[in-house]
Scaffold this motif. Structure first.
Motif, PDB file in Angstrom:
ATOM      1  N   ASN A 189     -15.036  16.655  -4.506  1.00  0.00           N
ATOM      2  CA  ASN A 189     -14.157  15.623  -5.094  1.00  0.00           C
ATOM      3  C   ASN A 189     -12.726  15.782  -4.717  1.00  0.00           C
ATOM      4  N   ALA A 190     -12.273  15.981  -3.520  1.00  0.00           N
ATOM      5  CA  ALA A 190     -11.187  16.233  -2.819  1.00  0.00           C
ATOM      6  C   ALA A 190     -10.540  14.768  -2.508  1.00  0.00           C
ATOM      7  N   PRO A 191      -9.297  14.555  -2.821  1.00  0.00           N
ATOM      8  CA  PRO A 191      -8.819  13.190  -2.111  1.00  0.00           C
ATOM      9  C   PRO A 191      -8.815  13.190  -0.589  1.00  0.00           C
ATOM     10  N   LEU A 192      -8.273  14.158   0.060  1.00  0.00           N
ATOM     11  CA  LEU A 192      -8.322  14.193   1.540  1.00  0.00           C
ATOM     12  C   LEU A 192      -9.608  13.966   2.081  1.00  0.00           C
ATOM     13  N   GLU A 251       0.880  -1.195  -0.123  1.00  0.00           N
ATOM     14  CA  GLU A 251      -0.052   0.078   0.184  1.00  0.00           C
ATOM     15  C   GLU A 251       0.802   1.207   0.046  1.00  0.00           C
ATOM     16  N   PHE A 252       2.041   1.127  -0.761  1.00  0.00           N
ATOM     17  CA  PHE A 252       2.801   2.197  -0.709  1.00  0.00           C
ATOM     18  C   PHE A 252       2.392   3.722  -1.097  1.00  0.00           C
ATOM     19  N   LEU A 253       2.502   4.596  -0.226  1.00  0.00           N
ATOM     20  CA  LEU A 253       1.978   5.965  -0.452  1.00  0.00           C
ATOM     21  C   LEU A 253       0.428   6.129  -0.573  1.00  0.00           C
ATOM     22  N   LYS A 254      -0.469   5.107  -0.391  1.00  0.00           N
ATOM     23  CA  LYS A 254      -1.729   5.100  -0.147  1.00  0.00           C
ATOM     24  C   LYS A 254      -2.371   5.809   1.100  1.00  0.00           C
ATOM     25  N   ALA A 296      -2.242  11.562   6.675  1.00  0.00           N
ATOM     26  CA  ALA A 296      -1.259  11.771   5.593  1.00  0.00           C
ATOM     27  C   ALA A 296      -1.961  11.048   4.075  1.00  0.00           C
ATOM     28  N   PRO A 297      -2.446  11.870   3.198  1.00  0.00           N
ATOM     29  CA  PRO A 297      -3.354  11.460   2.303  1.00  0.00           C
ATOM     30  C   PRO A 297      -2.660  10.422   1.076  1.00  0.00           C
TER      31      PRO A 297
END
Length: 408
Positions: free
Chosen positions: A329-332, A206-209, A218-219
């Motif tokens: 529609n924001a990732p965080l 799950e690297f950087l997920k 941390a998103p």
């Protein structure tokens, strides 16, 4: 983003070892390269208390297992690294060893720094030799028993650590490989942005997920849609890392510190290399179905949003670019863990300031006039409106975060 870098100090090997020494002294070019490498690695974050001498140590690093303090890495002979030599420094970077051979704790991200080339370590070493020595005794290990026993790290390393310099991928461009080297190595982005297992090791699959860090989330910073950077252009990523803000988001919490101390000072070509690399990672993600607008929680949350949030973030969640973050529609907002959202609503937040954007906008705290249920309702509404879709937030989650903040 805070890490415990334990480095060494003594005479650099020889010119033939790659140090480019002139008359027994390290060259200006080598020292300046090392200065830049220290910025890439964000050594300041863990080794410099604001207002105190550079790299004199003492920064508190909270881990799930207790507290550690950043070491004094100035060339002081008694309390710093003045008696170390380059090979001992290299061992700390590549293998996580102290001068006496004992294992460092992975709060010093040697699992990432092992990827740093010997040549870059030599430059960093040359720069550290030029720092003003500061006599400051730091007892780095503040962990409770049994975590205070360094013998535990043998097991940790066996399960979580793979030694070895970064190896470029032949089928990728030089720019992509430079970005991979920075993200995986000196930038140690996975220390915050990769989920951890029960003993604090990275979940490599799950690297950087996205990962939880000191009460923040941390998103996901892969190229995934919905929860990642799919909608961000490479230029958007560069702008964010350079200024702390772009048309989508504003850096806050530990990321604001990372931008202030480190990424705003990176060369533009390095920032672009990072952007190229990140955009190429993991594009697949299953988007859940959002809650219906007729849901009682959505109605309650919508009313709170209209009253308390829409003035800055706008009624449709679009925000104001570089001033108030976009929520639509924001990732965080869509992250599986809403810790950062809850924290910011309760405690407020001031964005970091950079040379390019010296005045950071702020968000007020709402803990004083919104109940746990109110916060849960409005965040559930935000996480399921304007293209967002994410799990509802409960009042219990908010209550736990509120209690944690009061403890801080």
């Amino acid at each position: 983003m805070k890490t415990l870098l334990s480095v060494s100090f003594a005479l650099l090997a020889t010119a033939s070892a790659g140090a480019h020494a002139v008359g027994g002294q390290d060259s200006y070019e080598l020292v300046e390269k090392g200065r830049y490498i220290s910025t890439l690695g964000d050594c300041t974050a863990c080794h410099t208390i604001p207002g105190k001498p550079l790299f004199s140590g003492g920064v508190a690093i909270d881990t799930p297992f207790g507290k550690l303090l950043g070491a004094n890495i100035t060339p002081d002979q008694q309390t710093g690294i003045g008696r170390w030599n380059f090979e001992e420094f290299e061992a700390s970077m590549a293998r996580g060893h102290r001068r006496d051979g004992k294992q460092l704790y992975p709060a010093m991200p040697y699992a990432a720094y092992t990827k740093v080339t010997r040549e870059d370590n030599q430059a960093l070493w040359a720069y550290l030799r030029t720092i003003e020595p500061v006599h400051n005794e730091v007892q780095t290990n503040q962990l409770p028993f049994p975590f205070s026993l360094r013998l535990n790290m043998k097991v940790w390393n066996w399960m979580n650590f793979a030694e070895g310099e970064f190896k470029p991928e032949a089928d990728k461009s030089a720019q992509w490989n430079r970005g991979a080297y920075l993200v995986q190595g000196l930038g140690h982005c996975g220390s915050c942005h990769t989920p951890k297992n029960l003993i604090g090791g990275d979940k490599d699959a799950e690297f950087l997920k996205g990962g939880e860090l000191q009460g923040w989330m941390a998103p996901n910073i892969t190229g995934a849609a919905h929860v990642g950077l799919a909608d961000w252009s490479e230029a958007d990523i560069v702008q964010y890392l350079k200024t702390g803000a772009n048309r989508y988001d504003i850096a806050s919490g530990p990321m604001a510190e990372a931008v202030e101390n480190s990424t705003q000072h990176w060369r533009d070509d390095d920032l672009m290399a990072v952007a190229v690399y990140l955009k190429d990672l993991d594009h697949e993600h299953d988007k859940p179905a959002p809650l219906a607008a007729t849901d009682a929680v959505m109605k309650a949350g919508g009313a709170i949003y209209a009253d308390r949030c829409s003035g800055c973030h706008t009624p449709n969640g679009e925000g104001i670019a570089t001033l108030f973050p976009k929520l639509a529609n924001a990732p965080l907002v869509n992250a599986r863990d809403a810790a950062s959202l809850i924290r910011v609503v309760l405690a407020g937040n001031r964005a970091g300031s950079t040379d390019a954007a010296p005045t950071g906008p702020a968000m007020p705290a709402f803990a004083w006039n919104l109940s746990d249920e109110n916060v849960a309702d409005v965040l559930t509404y935000i996480r399921n409106s304007w293209g967002n879709a994410a799990a509802p937030i409960s009042a219990e989650q908010v209550g736990k975060q509120r209690e944690a903040l009061q403890g801080e």
